[in-house]
Design an enzyme around this catalytic site. Structure first.
Site, PDB file in Angstrom:
ATOM      1  N   CYS B  33      -7.524  -5.066  12.739  1.00 28.07           N
ATOM      2  CA  CYS B  33      -7.269  -4.031  11.747  1.00 28.07           C
ATOM      3  C   CYS B  33      -7.873  -4.366  10.405  1.00 28.07           C
ATOM      4  O   CYS B  33      -7.680  -3.638   9.432  1.00 28.07           O
ATOM      5  CB  CYS B  33      -5.788  -3.845  11.552  1.00 28.07           C
ATOM      6  SG  CYS B  33      -4.850  -4.303  12.963  1.00 28.07           S
ATOM      7  N   ASP B  35      -7.158  -7.023   8.495  1.00 25.04           N
ATOM      8  CA  ASP B  35      -6.402  -7.819   7.538  1.00 25.04           C
ATOM      9  C   ASP B  35      -5.519  -8.852   8.212  1.00 25.04           C
ATOM     10  O   ASP B  35      -4.807  -8.581   9.173  1.00 25.04           O
ATOM     11  CB  ASP B  35      -5.578  -6.934   6.599  1.00 25.04           C
ATOM     12  CG  ASP B  35      -4.857  -5.811   7.331  1.00 25.04           C
ATOM     13  OD1 ASP B  35      -4.878  -5.840   8.575  1.00 25.04           O
ATOM     14  OD2 ASP B  35      -4.282  -4.953   6.664  1.00 25.04           O
ATOM     15  N   CYS B  58      -9.039  -6.424   2.282  1.00 27.67           N
ATOM     16  CA  CYS B  58      -9.645  -5.726   1.153  1.00 27.67           C
ATOM     17  C   CYS B  58      -9.132  -6.293  -0.164  1.00 27.67           C
ATOM     18  O   CYS B  58      -8.278  -7.180  -0.192  1.00 27.67           O
ATOM     19  CB  CYS B  58      -9.312  -4.243   1.243  1.00 27.67           C
ATOM     20  SG  CYS B  58      -7.586  -3.896   0.932  1.00 27.67           S
ATOM     21  N   CYS B 102      -1.344  -2.552   2.542  1.00 29.74           N
ATOM     22  CA  CYS B 102      -1.830  -3.913   2.314  1.00 29.74           C
ATOM     23  C   CYS B 102      -0.744  -4.758   1.652  1.00 29.74           C
ATOM     24  O   CYS B 102      -0.669  -5.966   1.843  1.00 29.74           O
ATOM     25  CB  CYS B 102      -3.082  -3.917   1.450  1.00 29.74           C
ATOM     26  SG  CYS B 102      -4.371  -2.818   2.035  1.00 29.74           S
TER      27      CYS B 102
HETATM   28  S1  FES Z   1      -6.743  -4.884   4.273  1.00 29.37           S
HETATM   29 FE1  FES Z   1      -7.576  -3.052   5.131  1.00 29.37          FE
HETATM   30  S2  FES Z   1      -7.075  -1.631   3.638  1.00 29.37           S
HETATM   31 FE2  FES Z   1      -6.314  -3.429   2.746  1.00 29.37          FE
END
Ligand code: FES
Ligand code: PLP
Ligand code: PLP
Ligand code: FES
Lengths: 395, 147, 395
Positions: B33, B35, B58, B102
């Site tokens: 995904c 993260d 991110c 997140c």
């Molecule tokens: S880690 Fe994917 S949107 Fe923040």
């Protein structure tokens, strides 16, 4: 002949300089794709969100209900096809009127081919839809009512407030094509109970190729333009940023000055109607005498045909339009003029003069001055007029 | 899109790295995904004396990880457990709607690390461990994804 | 940081000054509605017919085959929905590929909901579609094959000449989305046996919100935008005259300079790829090494995520894009990167740099200079990299 008088503002308007000025940077320096997260994208994104806010304010909506499209036609197509397809489980019936713009009518006719059923409500001699007709036409299969705010040909303003109330009571979605109404009258989607509303930039001194569809929160309609995730996943395609900025500025300017515009245009309109009718016999006014757009003049000149009038006017520097079949290249004259009961030959002789912010009293007087000769000349050529004169003599 | 605080924690993340002899380690997320977060804590009594993180994700994931470590450093375990993803997001002056998930990662990472510590200390059993949030990034939560 | 380097030309381009200059008069002085017969209308009409001619010349078509739309998305929607609905009597099967733009894929998925059947052909590790797969997928119910000319993410150029031949032999319509290809490669719809082709102005230094669909004479497709009689009765809505003029000028400029552009971009592209791959470990090139658009660089940086790379680049003044799910706000990373076989986490670490006419060797060298630190910093934060380093140490 160097004089140029534009009296076809219902067809399209020029872009006002203040509008173009705001658009210009977005072609060149601020050209980013609003979906991108970097600097160029963010500045474009912010600008389109400000424009969305302006459109929302202009019609009393939330910014989250505004979706940018490529114009009035796309907005109409989206609203109608989208609601029809999304409502399939409930039913397949649509109610509209006989005098809608082709963007609505041809869309409905296409849906009929795909198995939908459409009721085209009649109008009275002034082009008014009867709200009771709307109520009576609703069945448990009705998924959408689409009635225009004001007509583009004859300028008649429809009772959409009452129609909105009926639609809300009966739990049917109500779409209105307000393309001609923006800037000429106040519109508030909430008090009007409007679920969807179409508008188009180039009708109020904004750019061509940009419009918007208002969709009330919770209204279920299918997507029309499938693709990327733009417009909160509801209308795909890279945003036309300069167009959107122009639309925002134009609607802001147009709605800020409605009272002045109404006053100015109504005065010119009534002067033009009176001036022409005083000077030329066998003329009738099409549309409602008072419940009409302030800039709309639509007259039928018996015994002659519209295209020849348009060309004669053009030779004198005046731009106008007509509901004659000869102008459009189609077989029938304007469906709107037929719907208000004009005989074919009278519909052919129609002339539409639509006034704009730039028109003056001199413009109006010039048209009043040149038109009698034009009409007279054409009538002298017309066998219909000759017959009529014969009859008159024989009385 | 991001607040200045988010950008600050993204560009200068606090407490990046690992603690080789950590008392508790929490790892949450899923590379599928986009993260993953790993949190390492040192605990003295019931005070968190040191904390480090590693994050694959991110800017919001990195910034919330960083902020979460700041918030719990020097706090008691109970105080740390009281921290939610909203606390972290607020401390960053907010996150865009599509990035709220997140911050859930940071909250879950923290809990996982504390529970790992408690389990190692014999304070709780496997069964007593709290379930992490359904991980929004891989469990189709359209609302969150589409803002 | 005042340096600004734009390397996202596949997302959108700025409008070239020569293009904007030609557009400007059509917002203000020459603002007429091309459907009108008076002076203002005629001058607008002539201008859009000249633009139509330019678009036709650029792709080897007849002007009568060019229809203006609001962009690549509308062209794709029209071609696919139009051919599907018009072909209903013959069958309900469509063939496309797994790596098409969402304007094609989401349109096909919508059609599936309405009862159509769609085959999504796989691609090889470089993103190439196998023409034999196309041939094998055709059944007697197939009404359309839609395969893109070149991919927008990884730049792979598809064998559309061979696919066109197969489609023609089998009597199936062939649509190609050439949105990314225009200006980068020669396209001739006749020799390629293309029945329909989509293009979009803002990908080759023309304006946003304007595009075209080429429809070969005789091809039967339903209308998509219903309404007025514009575009010879096939695409309603008042013509976006300035947009059309801009599209014409932009495509003329873009196709006149293809050899120079290819040379310039290919040189920069290969320098950028080599520079980055020489300096940074664990990087792979996505897409075909040679059968790729001259301006496209798409790399995956293992162990890190794309959005954080983009933001770091943005802080250094560089605009780029990524196939990471985190960037798009969707749940999955790029469908194109998954289709060429990248594992999810590697797809998340992708970076797309797309070069344009304005990019220089210095721009490229600047990116090569700053990128290693950015990647290194993010990798130092990444648990995946830490694991990998651990593994390496343990060997
Ligand atoms: S880690 Fe994917 S949107 Fe923040
Ligand atoms: C009432 C009405 N609806 C829809 C349209 C279509 O708008 P556009 O030409 O911007 O698509 C027009 C004008 O052309 C109109 O007058
Ligand atoms: C291959 C491809 N097809 C279609 C589109 C859609 O074009 P537009 O955004 O102009 O509608 C794009 C770009 O966004 C594209 O790259
Ligand atoms: S008389 Fe010539 S078109 Fe009607």
């Amino acid at each position: 002949m160097d004089r140029k008088i534009y009296m076809d503002h219902a067809a399209t308007t020029y872009v006002k300089p203040e509008v173009l000025d705001e658009m210009l940077p977005y072609f060149t320096d601020k050209f980013g794709n609003p979906s991108s997260i970097y600097f160029y994208g963010r500045e474009a994104k912010e600008a389109i969100e400000m424009a969305r806010e302006k459109v929302a304010v202009a019609i009393g909506a939330e910014p989250s209900g505004i979706y940018f499209t490529s114009g009035g036609t796309e907005s109409d197509n989206w609203a109608i096809k989208g609601a029809a397809f999304a409502g399939k489980k409930k039913g397949n019936h649509i109610i509209t009127s006989a005098i809608e713009h082709h963007a609505v009518l041809h869309t409905c006719q296409y849906l009929e081919k795909l198995g939908f059923e459409v009721t085209y409500l009649p109008v009275d001699q002034y082009g008014l839809i009867n709200p009771d007709d709307v109520r009576r036409a609703i069945t448990d299969k009705t998924v959408l009512i689409s009635i225009m705010t004001a007509n583009n040909e004859i300028g008649t303003i429809e009772p959409i407030s009452e129609i909105g109330k009926i639609a809300r009571e009966q739990g049917v979605y109500f779409h209105t094509d307000a393309v001609q109404a923006i800037g000429s009258m106040d519109i508030d989607v909430k008090s009007l109970n409007v679920d969807m509303l179409s508008l188009s930039g180039h009708k109020f001194y904004g750019p061509k190729g940009i419009g918007a569809l208002y969709i009330k929160k919770g209204v279920k309609i299918d997507q029309f333009m499938h693709g990327g995730a733009q417009e909160r996943n509801r209308r795909a395609s890279t945003e036309n940023v300069p167009g959107i900025i122009g639309l925002g500025k134009a609607i802001e300017l147009a709605t800020a000055t409605i009272p002045q515009r109404r006053e100015h245009l109504t005065r010119l309109r009534d002067r033009l109607i009176k001036g022409i009718m005083d000077k030329i016999p066998f003329v009738r006014l099409n549309g409602h005498p008072t419940e009409r757009l302030p800039g709309n003049v639509n007259l039928s000149f018996e015994f002659i045909e519209g295209e020849s009038m348009l060309l004669s006017l053009d030779l004198k520097g005046v731009a106008a339009s007509s509901g004659s079949a000869c102008t459009s290249g189609s077989l029938d004259p304007s469906h709107v003029l037929l719907a208000i009961g004009l005989p074919h030959e009278v519909a052919h002789g129609s002339l539409r003069l639509t006034l704009g912010d730039d028109n003056t009293e001199e413009d109006v007087d010039y048209v009043i001055e040149i038109l009698p000769d034009i009409v007279e000349r054409l009538r002298q050529m017309s066998p219909l007029f000759a017959e009529r004169e014969g009859e008159l003599k024989n009385v | 899109m991001y607040s200045q605080k988010v950008m600050d924690h993204f560009t200068n993340p606090r407490n990046v790295g690992e603690i080789p002899d950590a008392d508790g380690v929490g790892e949450v997320g899923n590379p599928r995904c986009g993260d993953i977060m790993k949190i390492f804590i040192k605990v003295d009594g019931d005070i968190i004396t040191d904390v480090k993180f590693q994050t694959f994700g991110c800017a919001a994931a990195i910034a919330t990880s960083s902020m979460a470590t700041e918030l719990i450093k020097g706090k008691t375990l109970d105080e740390a457990l009281a921290i939610t993803n909203k606390t972290v997001a607020d401390a960053l002056d907010g996150l865009p709607a599509i990035k709220m998930h997140c911050s859930v990662l940071a909250e879950d990472g923290l809990r996982a690390a504390i529970e790992d510590y408690k389990r190692k200390m014999g304070l709780i059993t496997e069964d007593e461990m709290a379930k992490p949030h359904e991980h929004i990034h891989d469990c189709a939560d359209d609302e969150a994804a589409n803002g």
